[in-house]
Design a protein around this motif. Structure first.
Motif, mmCIF file in Angstrom:
data_model
loop_
_atom_site.group_PDB
_atom_site.id
_atom_site.type_symbol
_atom_site.label_atom_id
_atom_site.label_comp_id
_atom_site.label_asym_id
_atom_site.label_seq_id
_atom_site.Cartn_x
_atom_site.Cartn_y
_atom_site.Cartn_z
ATOM 1 N N MET A 8 -57.610 47.348 64.087
ATOM 2 C CA MET A 8 -57.354 46.313 63.548
ATOM 3 C C MET A 8 -55.785 46.099 63.247
ATOM 4 N N VAL A 9 -55.027 46.929 63.510
ATOM 5 C CA VAL A 9 -53.447 46.877 62.961
ATOM 6 C C VAL A 9 -52.807 45.951 63.810
ATOM 7 N N ALA A 10 -53.001 45.984 65.192
ATOM 8 C CA ALA A 10 -52.181 45.156 66.020
ATOM 9 C C ALA A 10 -52.377 43.621 65.538
ATOM 10 N N THR A 11 -53.663 43.267 65.582
ATOM 11 C CA THR A 11 -54.179 41.924 65.260
ATOM 12 C C THR A 11 -53.465 41.714 63.736
ATOM 13 N N GLY A 12 -53.614 42.491 62.933
ATOM 14 C CA GLY A 12 -53.370 42.534 61.367
ATOM 15 C C GLY A 12 -51.974 42.293 61.283
ATOM 16 N N GLY A 16 -46.916 43.413 66.681
ATOM 17 C CA GLY A 16 -48.189 43.522 67.219
ATOM 18 C C GLY A 16 -48.410 43.937 68.581
ATOM 19 N N GLY A 17 -47.193 43.280 69.525
ATOM 20 C CA GLY A 17 -47.261 43.599 71.103
ATOM 21 C C GLY A 17 -46.952 45.042 71.312
ATOM 22 N N LEU A 18 -46.432 45.696 70.429
ATOM 23 C CA LEU A 18 -46.011 46.930 70.683
ATOM 24 C C LEU A 18 -47.380 47.929 70.311
ATOM 25 N N PHE A 19 -48.183 47.559 69.349
ATOM 26 C CA PHE A 19 -49.311 48.219 69.009
ATOM 27 C C PHE A 19 -50.311 47.789 69.868
ATOM 28 N N TRP A 20 -50.442 46.677 70.613
ATOM 29 C CA TRP A 20 -51.314 46.491 71.916
ATOM 30 C C TRP A 20 -50.722 47.571 72.903
ATOM 31 N N ALA A 21 -49.518 47.652 73.297
ATOM 32 C CA ALA A 21 -49.226 48.291 74.586
ATOM 33 C C ALA A 21 -49.448 49.412 74.202
ATOM 34 N N SER A 22 -49.301 50.409 72.862
ATOM 35 C CA SER A 22 -49.518 51.665 72.590
ATOM 36 C C SER A 22 -51.132 51.830 72.771
ATOM 37 N N LYS A 23 -52.115 50.905 72.458
ATOM 38 C CA LYS A 23 -53.306 50.940 72.674
ATOM 39 C C LYS A 23 -53.972 51.338 73.992
ATOM 40 N N ILE A 24 -53.343 50.692 75.007
ATOM 41 C CA ILE A 24 -53.560 50.911 76.186
ATOM 42 C C ILE A 24 -52.809 51.655 77.050
ATOM 43 N N ALA A 25 -51.545 51.920 76.489
ATOM 44 C CA ALA A 25 -50.525 52.851 77.122
ATOM 45 C C ALA A 25 -49.990 52.218 78.268
ATOM 46 N N ALA A 26 -49.860 50.787 78.264
ATOM 47 C CA ALA A 26 -49.198 50.157 79.082
ATOM 48 C C ALA A 26 -48.939 48.680 78.783
ATOM 49 N N ALA A 27 -47.916 48.064 79.476
ATOM 50 C CA ALA A 27 -47.867 46.389 79.684
ATOM 51 C C ALA A 27 -48.364 45.993 80.773
ATOM 52 N N VAL A 55 -45.739 35.928 72.792
ATOM 53 C CA VAL A 55 -44.665 36.709 72.434
ATOM 54 C C VAL A 55 -44.925 38.149 72.046
ATOM 55 N N SER A 56 -46.236 38.688 71.749
ATOM 56 C CA SER A 56 -46.683 39.880 71.843
ATOM 57 C C SER A 56 -46.475 40.430 73.098
ATOM 58 N N GLY A 57 -47.013 39.818 74.302
ATOM 59 C CA GLY A 57 -46.916 40.074 75.455
ATOM 60 C C GLY A 57 -45.313 40.495 75.985
ATOM 61 N N VAL A 58 -44.672 39.380 75.602
ATOM 62 C CA VAL A 58 -43.251 39.695 75.912
ATOM 63 C C VAL A 58 -42.486 40.741 75.456
ATOM 64 N N SER A 59 -43.057 41.189 74.166
ATOM 65 C CA SER A 59 -42.702 42.631 73.432
ATOM 66 C C SER A 59 -42.904 43.556 74.190
ATOM 67 N N GLY A 60 -44.052 43.805 74.454
ATOM 68 C CA GLY A 60 -44.518 45.110 75.281
ATOM 69 C C GLY A 60 -43.815 45.123 76.511
ATOM 70 N N ALA A 61 -43.766 44.020 77.232
ATOM 71 C CA ALA A 61 -43.184 43.972 78.699
ATOM 72 C C ALA A 61 -41.571 44.299 78.578
ATOM 73 N N ILE A 62 -41.103 43.972 77.754
ATOM 74 C CA ILE A 62 -39.521 44.268 77.337
ATOM 75 C C ILE A 62 -39.458 46.026 77.273
#
Length: 429
Positions: free
Chosen positions: A90-94, A332-343, A116-123
């Motif tokens: 729940m942290v990424a969405t939160g 949040g984008g960084l937490f999503w990237a961490s969850k799947i270990a990828a962008a 924007v969250s996707g851009v963060s992980g991609a960067i």
């Protein structure tokens, strides 16, 4: 102390202590009823029920019902492993919902947070994996980019006068395309699972003292904050919470906090992701409720024209709020990237935007502005993720999950609308 129990919630009640000295102080009767003991709480509850001001009570009741229903269907729902997984998921969405709450308090919306969250992980992925940059520096750049993107949206809205809905909808499309451009033809860049971003959702404080220590700090912090706030009110000659009230609230928090600590220690320990989320909630709640800047945000949500006449720099506050939303979207984008270990190209897509807005609204933040707290993000995202995990345990298909979550969101919006009408009838809008 004599209290006129026929007074409406907005009636003025005179403080007798101040009256003795020739001064008349208007105080909120909702504070006065707390000094009547148990009877006062009954009176206050009836008043809140009549005026549609139940706060987070419906959400808490909803969480209890969700837990009972899914536990009856599957005994693993309340297991330490499942609850710990829910806490991390729940942290990424939160985090993103915290930023959305700032925008909703203005009575506006930001549809770009998913992209924007996707851009963060991609960067972060491009800078660290493709160009070999230090990961900490890449994270800082990603967060700064989120803040800059949000400020840009805020500029077009606050300075140019374009509707926030249109500006952020354009941002949703533009930044989605920008993310796809960054990732290139390959579409996916794997991250180091042992790196800074990778550990955001995989690191646990395995020492049992960590979870118990955090619980103790939370309980003690709440008690002393409430206690000294009550003393300040007493010194100012205005009604305050009695010590019994503070003790009861502290006791309830202690039960919840230490029960959570026991649960976490039965699995892997205290998740780093949850610790960071709670820190963000405490800091942002302080900013909104205890600072001049926070009061300006609430004022704008109440009336833009009145705020402008009061000397508030409406443009600056609006731009800063959208910048905050962009920053938390990046977090949040960084937490999503961490969850799947990828962008990858699916980052920020799907039902993410809906879940972020739903978390804020379900938690108790009004879509009409002026009412909400960042703690609403915690309650709302707990509802959403609990439903998702409960349905997943039962093998319910994703389309049904979307339908149920959408139904919950609709019910919440309807309740919010009815509440506002009830408060207008009661004279509190």
């Amino acid at each position: 102390m004599n209290i006129d129990k026929t007074s409406s919630p907005t009636d003025v009640v005179v403080n007798p202590e101040a009256e003795k000295h020739g001064a008349v102080t208007a105080v909120d009767p909702r504070l006065l009823v707390r000094e009547q003991g148990f009877a006062g709480y009954i009176t206050e509850f009836k008043r809140k029920l009549h005026s549609g001001d139940l706060g987070s009570i419906p959400v808490v009741i909803g969480l209890i019902i969700i837990a009972i229903v899914f536990q009856s269907l599957n005994s693993n729902f309340l297991s330490a492993q499942n609850l710990s997984n829910i806490a991390v998921a729940m942290v990424a969405t939160g985090m993103m919902a915290v930023g959305i709450i700032f925008v909703l308090l203005l009575g506006e919306i930001d549809l770009s947070v998913g992209s924007v969250s996707g851009v963060s992980g991609a960067i972060v992925a491009v800078l660290t994996v493709t160009h070999g940059m230090n990961e900490w520096l890449a994270v800082i750049i990603a967060l700064a980019s989120g803040a800059a993107i949000g400020a840009l949206h805020g500029f077009f809205f606050a300075r140019i006068g374009a509707p926030a809905f249109a500006v952020t909808l354009a941002g949703l499309l533009f930044w989605l395309g920008f993310m796809l451009q960054l990732l290139g033809d390959q579409g996916t860049i794997n991250l180091d699972s042992d790196g800074v971003v990778g550990k955001l959702t995989t690191y646990y404080f395995s020492d049992v003292a960590a979870a118990y220590g955090l619980a103790a700090v939370a309980v003690a912090g709440f008690f002393f904050s409430a206690f000294f706030d009550a003393r300040r009110r007493e010194a100012a000659g205005v009604p305050s919470r009695p010590l019994v009230d503070i003790a009861v609230r502290t006791g309830l928090l202690a039960v919840v906090a230490f029960a959570a600590a026991v649960m976490f220690n039965e699995y892997k320990g205290l998740p780093l992701a949850l610790v960071l989320f709670l820190v963000v909630l405490v800091v942002t709640d302080f900013v909104l409720r205890r600072t001049t800047y926070g009061r300006k945000i609430f004022a704008l949500g109440g009336s833009v024209e009145a705020s402008r006449r009061a000397g508030i720099n409406v443009t600056a506050v609006r731009i800063s709020v959208f910048s905050i939303a962009g920053t938390f979207a990046a977090v949040g984008g960084l937490f999503w990237a961490s969850k799947i270990a990828a962008a990858n190209q699916s980052a920020g897509a799907g039902d993410l935007l809906m879940n972020v807005i739903a978390a804020a609204v379900i938690g108790g933040t009004s879509l009409f502005g002026g009412r909400g707290r960042t703690w609403n993000a915690l309650l709302g995202v707990m509802v959403i993720v609990s439903i998702q995990y409960g349905l997943a345990l039962e093998g319910i298909a994703t389309p049904i999950q979307y339908m149920i979550t959408g139904g919950v969101l609709l019910a919440t919006v309807v309740i919010d609308s009815v509440t506002r009408k009830t408060q207008k009838t009661a004279g509190r809008a």
